[in-house]
Design a protein around this motif. Sequence first.
Motif, PDB file in Angstrom:
ATOM      1  N   PHE A  61       0.788  -1.220   0.000  1.00 48.62           N
ATOM      2  CA  PHE A  61       0.000   0.000   0.000  1.00 48.62           C
ATOM      3  C   PHE A  61       0.826   1.279   0.000  1.00 48.62           C
ATOM      4  O   PHE A  61       0.372   2.319   0.460  1.00 48.62           O
ATOM      5  CB  PHE A  61      -0.965  -0.007   1.211  1.00 48.62           C
ATOM      6  CG  PHE A  61      -1.879  -1.191   1.225  1.00 48.62           C
ATOM      7  CD1 PHE A  61      -1.744  -2.170   2.206  1.00 48.62           C
ATOM      8  CD2 PHE A  61      -2.863  -1.358   0.258  1.00 48.62           C
ATOM      9  CE1 PHE A  61      -2.571  -3.279   2.218  1.00 48.62           C
ATOM     10  CE2 PHE A  61      -3.698  -2.451   0.265  1.00 48.62           C
ATOM     11  CZ  PHE A  61      -3.547  -3.419   1.248  1.00 48.62           C
ATOM     12  N   PRO A 133      -8.967   2.755   6.604  1.00 51.62           N
ATOM     13  CA  PRO A 133      -9.235   3.337   5.286  1.00 51.62           C
ATOM     14  C   PRO A 133     -10.251   4.461   5.343  1.00 51.62           C
ATOM     15  O   PRO A 133     -10.175   5.406   4.566  1.00 51.62           O
ATOM     16  CB  PRO A 133      -9.790   2.151   4.488  1.00 51.62           C
ATOM     17  CG  PRO A 133     -10.392   1.267   5.507  1.00 51.62           C
ATOM     18  CD  PRO A 133      -9.563   1.414   6.744  1.00 51.62           C
ATOM     19  N   GLY A 137      -7.900   6.840   4.418  1.00 54.79           N
ATOM     20  CA  GLY A 137      -7.826   6.468   3.007  1.00 54.79           C
ATOM     21  C   GLY A 137      -6.708   5.511   2.697  1.00 54.79           C
ATOM     22  O   GLY A 137      -6.361   5.330   1.539  1.00 54.79           O
ATOM     23  N   PHE A 139      -4.455   1.632   3.848  1.00 56.00           N
ATOM     24  CA  PHE A 139      -4.335   0.409   4.622  1.00 56.00           C
ATOM     25  C   PHE A 139      -2.884   0.214   5.053  1.00 56.00           C
ATOM     26  O   PHE A 139      -1.973   0.705   4.402  1.00 56.00           O
ATOM     27  CB  PHE A 139      -4.737  -0.815   3.792  1.00 56.00           C
ATOM     28  CG  PHE A 139      -6.206  -0.932   3.530  1.00 56.00           C
ATOM     29  CD1 PHE A 139      -6.712  -0.706   2.258  1.00 56.00           C
ATOM     30  CD2 PHE A 139      -7.080  -1.288   4.532  1.00 56.00           C
ATOM     31  CE1 PHE A 139      -8.070  -0.830   2.004  1.00 56.00           C
ATOM     32  CE2 PHE A 139      -8.436  -1.411   4.286  1.00 56.00           C
ATOM     33  CZ  PHE A 139      -8.933  -1.185   3.018  1.00 56.00           C
ATOM     34  N   LEU A 144      -3.156  -5.016   9.275  1.00 56.98           N
ATOM     35  CA  LEU A 144      -4.155  -5.986   8.823  1.00 56.98           C
ATOM     36  C   LEU A 144      -3.747  -7.396   9.249  1.00 56.98           C
ATOM     37  O   LEU A 144      -4.582  -8.185   9.692  1.00 56.98           O
ATOM     38  CB  LEU A 144      -4.300  -5.944   7.300  1.00 56.98           C
ATOM     39  CG  LEU A 144      -4.934  -4.696   6.695  1.00 56.98           C
ATOM     40  CD1 LEU A 144      -4.953  -4.780   5.176  1.00 56.98           C
ATOM     41  CD2 LEU A 144      -6.337  -4.512   7.217  1.00 56.98           C
TER      42      LEU A 144
END
Lengths: 202, 129
Positions: A61, A133, A137, A139, A144
Amino acid sequence: MSGLLSGGNTDELVPPGWVKNPSAWGERLPIVGLALVGLAIATYLSLFQYEVIDTVWEPFFGDGSRTVLTSRLSNVLPVKDAALGALGYLLDAVTGVIGGTKRWRTMPWIVIIFGIFVGPLGAVSVLLVVAQPVVYGSFCTLCLTSAVISLAMIPPAVDEVLASFQDLRRMRQSGGNWWRYFWGLDSTPEAAGADTSVRMGT
Amino acid sequence: MWFQIASTVLGVWLMFAPAALDHVDTTLADFDRTIGPLVASVSFVAAAQISRSLRWLNLGFAAVLVVAPWFLDAPTVSQANSCVVALLVLALTPWGSPDQTRYGNGWTTLWRTEDLPEWNAPRASEDAA
């Protein structure tokens, strides 16, 4: 009347009506292993948040991890949120190893504490993932990953909790001192004053 | 279990749908990226029999996403995607009732004590239906 249970289930490792013993090491050590992996990840992320290291591994990301980890949400509490996560995983690991393979009935208190750490802490980590997010906006891959680890720990931990709750329920049905039994002060139902001939559901 | 795994995949898809379908700066994207992780997380944990009952939470989450796209300004493909995926999650939820005989008849025994195993109940057999 005590003959009803001599050699019967009160010394059995597997809870009445269960297939397997949820307090067995084969059931618990994988959870502890996951907690240690989570601890390693959270420690690494804390090092970044406390500026001990100045880059963080983010394979998917781009700037995502940096954005999330240096955000205002991460700084709401006096301790950075990755450090709190690391503490959570450490507590999971410690409360996962305390107690032997009978702990669902001899130490219900530690099983419930373990369940409280794994369940609600897992839920909080999910909420943080949801916030990433929507608020920023972006990740963060390792965030995660640790959320997945937290979630994976929940089912293997809560089955022990159910076993302990069922035993405590039996204590209440049988007129025993479930509070002493909860704290492991009496390790058999008879010692806590339960009349084990009482049928459940009566 | 497979029904919940499918819901997990759908939840993950919703998380990345705004980027994949290019509606990142819309309010619909906020919905997708909120409902997505919630559905994925709940379904992931509900894949295990002991926590299968958590799947019912998906009804609430998915219902929001069935309705929301109709009221939000976004490309039609994105609106359709969110609505259809949410309908699929609704459809997947009721399946896979857990076999609670492995766990002493499960969580409901805590209030329906007639199903609570007795002190000296035998262990359940490995192939309990």
